[in-house]
Scaffold this motif. Structure first.
Motif, PDB file in Angstrom:
ATOM      1  N   PRO A 181      44.674  73.625  -4.730  1.00  0.00           N
ATOM      2  CA  PRO A 181      43.986  73.201  -3.504  1.00  0.00           C
ATOM      3  C   PRO A 181      42.552  72.763  -3.799  1.00  0.00           C
ATOM      4  CG  PRO A 181      44.904  75.428  -3.266  1.00  0.00           C
ATOM      5  CD  PRO A 181      45.097  75.018  -4.674  1.00  0.00           C
ATOM      6  N   SER A 182      42.171  71.638  -3.242  1.00  0.00           N
ATOM      7  CA  SER A 182      40.808  71.139  -3.389  1.00  0.00           C
ATOM      8  C   SER A 182      40.494  70.228  -2.214  1.00  0.00           C
ATOM      9  CB  SER A 182      40.642  70.402  -4.710  1.00  0.00           C
ATOM     10  OG  SER A 182      41.491  69.301  -4.756  1.00  0.00           O
ATOM     11  N   SER A 183      39.240  69.902  -2.072  1.00  0.00           N
ATOM     12  CA  SER A 183      38.817  69.040  -0.969  1.00  0.00           C
ATOM     13  C   SER A 183      39.217  67.596  -1.252  1.00  0.00           C
ATOM     14  CB  SER A 183      37.304  69.145  -0.782  1.00  0.00           C
ATOM     15  OG  SER A 183      36.651  68.552  -1.887  1.00  0.00           O
ATOM     16  N   PRO A 184      39.334  66.793  -0.209  1.00  0.00           N
ATOM     17  CA  PRO A 184      39.640  65.375  -0.431  1.00  0.00           C
ATOM     18  C   PRO A 184      38.590  64.677  -1.290  1.00  0.00           C
ATOM     19  CG  PRO A 184      40.010  65.939   1.865  1.00  0.00           C
ATOM     20  CD  PRO A 184      39.371  67.134   1.217  1.00  0.00           C
ATOM     21  N   ALA A 185      37.334  65.078  -1.150  1.00  0.00           N
ATOM     22  CA  ALA A 185      36.277  64.464  -1.960  1.00  0.00           C
ATOM     23  C   ALA A 185      36.478  64.796  -3.441  1.00  0.00           C
ATOM     24  CB  ALA A 185      34.904  64.934  -1.488  1.00  0.00           C
ATOM     25  N   ALA A 186      36.844  66.044  -3.750  1.00  0.00           N
ATOM     26  CA  ALA A 186      37.080  66.436  -5.139  1.00  0.00           C
ATOM     27  C   ALA A 186      38.302  65.711  -5.699  1.00  0.00           C
ATOM     28  CB  ALA A 186      37.258  67.944  -5.247  1.00  0.00           C
ATOM     29  N   ASP A 187      39.345  65.545  -4.879  1.00  0.00           N
ATOM     30  CA  ASP A 187      40.533  64.801  -5.313  1.00  0.00           C
ATOM     31  C   ASP A 187      40.173  63.359  -5.681  1.00  0.00           C
ATOM     32  OD1 ASP A 187      42.016  67.045  -4.763  1.00  0.00           O
ATOM     33  OD2 ASP A 187      42.886  66.253  -2.899  1.00  0.00           O
ATOM     34  N   LEU A 188      39.432  62.707  -4.785  1.00  0.00           N
ATOM     35  CA  LEU A 188      39.046  61.321  -5.021  1.00  0.00           C
ATOM     36  C   LEU A 188      38.133  61.198  -6.237  1.00  0.00           C
ATOM     37  CD1 LEU A 188      39.223  58.405  -4.112  1.00  0.00           C
ATOM     38  CD2 LEU A 188      37.265  58.838  -2.610  1.00  0.00           C
ATOM     39  N   THR A 189      37.216  62.134  -6.390  1.00  0.00           N
ATOM     40  CA  THR A 189      36.309  62.105  -7.540  1.00  0.00           C
ATOM     41  C   THR A 189      37.090  62.214  -8.849  1.00  0.00           C
ATOM     42  OG1 THR A 189      34.551  63.100  -6.220  1.00  0.00           O
ATOM     43  CG2 THR A 189      34.318  63.224  -8.613  1.00  0.00           C
ATOM     44  N   GLY A 190      38.053  63.115  -8.892  1.00  0.00           N
ATOM     45  CA  GLY A 190      38.880  63.262 -10.093  1.00  0.00           C
ATOM     46  C   GLY A 190      39.700  62.021 -10.389  1.00  0.00           C
TER      47      GLY A 190
END
Length: 157
Positions: A106-115
């Motif tokens: 689980p992670s935030s949408p911002a962290a997903d996009l950054t990765g």
């Protein structure tokens, strides 16, 4: 799994390829973009079905891709740019599909996009750097071949 299968097929084709054998009556190798498109289409097609039918489709696509790449690699004109295009196509396709696949933890949408963006940038830098190096080497080789013997185009530094 598919990328590993294509990589192993390319390695096997390179090892089994007869050295010095060039069929002068054969057609020339297609442009490098066709080798890359072939692998990208096979990569995308391998994920269309799930379960045993999907495994069968993936194996069939891997076999067809391996046979075509092996035949093309035996033609005159096949070079390092062809190998780069075929080898990097599945990596580029995986980087593109990363935007559509959920993360494992689980992670935030911002962290997903950054990765996802970070992986895309790294892949583009690696493939772009390899292309730049290979195409620069090919240009130097063409210049050396065009020089008259014993007359360098520019004085040594």
């Amino acid at each position: 799994m598919f990328a590993a299968g294509v990589a192993l097929a390319l390695i096997a084709a390179a090892l089994l390829r007869r050295r010095g054998h060039v069929d002068t009556g054969a057609a020339t190798a297609p442009r490098p973009v066709w080798a890359g498109l072939l692998v990208a289409v096979a990569y995308a097609g391998a994920s269309t079905l799930s379960g045993w039918p999907g495994i069968g489709v993936a194996l069939a696509l891997a076999a067809v891709t391996a046979v075509l790449l092996t035949r093309w690699s035996r033609r005159p004109g096949w070079g390092q740019l062809h190998v780069l295009a075929a080898g990097s196509a599945s990596v580029l396709a995986a980087a593109v599909s990363a935007y559509d696949v959920p993360t494992y933890s689980p992670s935030s949408p911002a962290a997903d996009l950054t990765g996802d963006v970070a992986i895309s940038v790294i892949v583009l830098l690696l493939v772009g750097g390899a292309w730049w190096r290979i195409s620069g080497r090919a240009a130097r080789d063409r210049r050396r071949a065009a020089e008259p013997a014993g007359h360098p185009a520019s004085p040594p530094a």
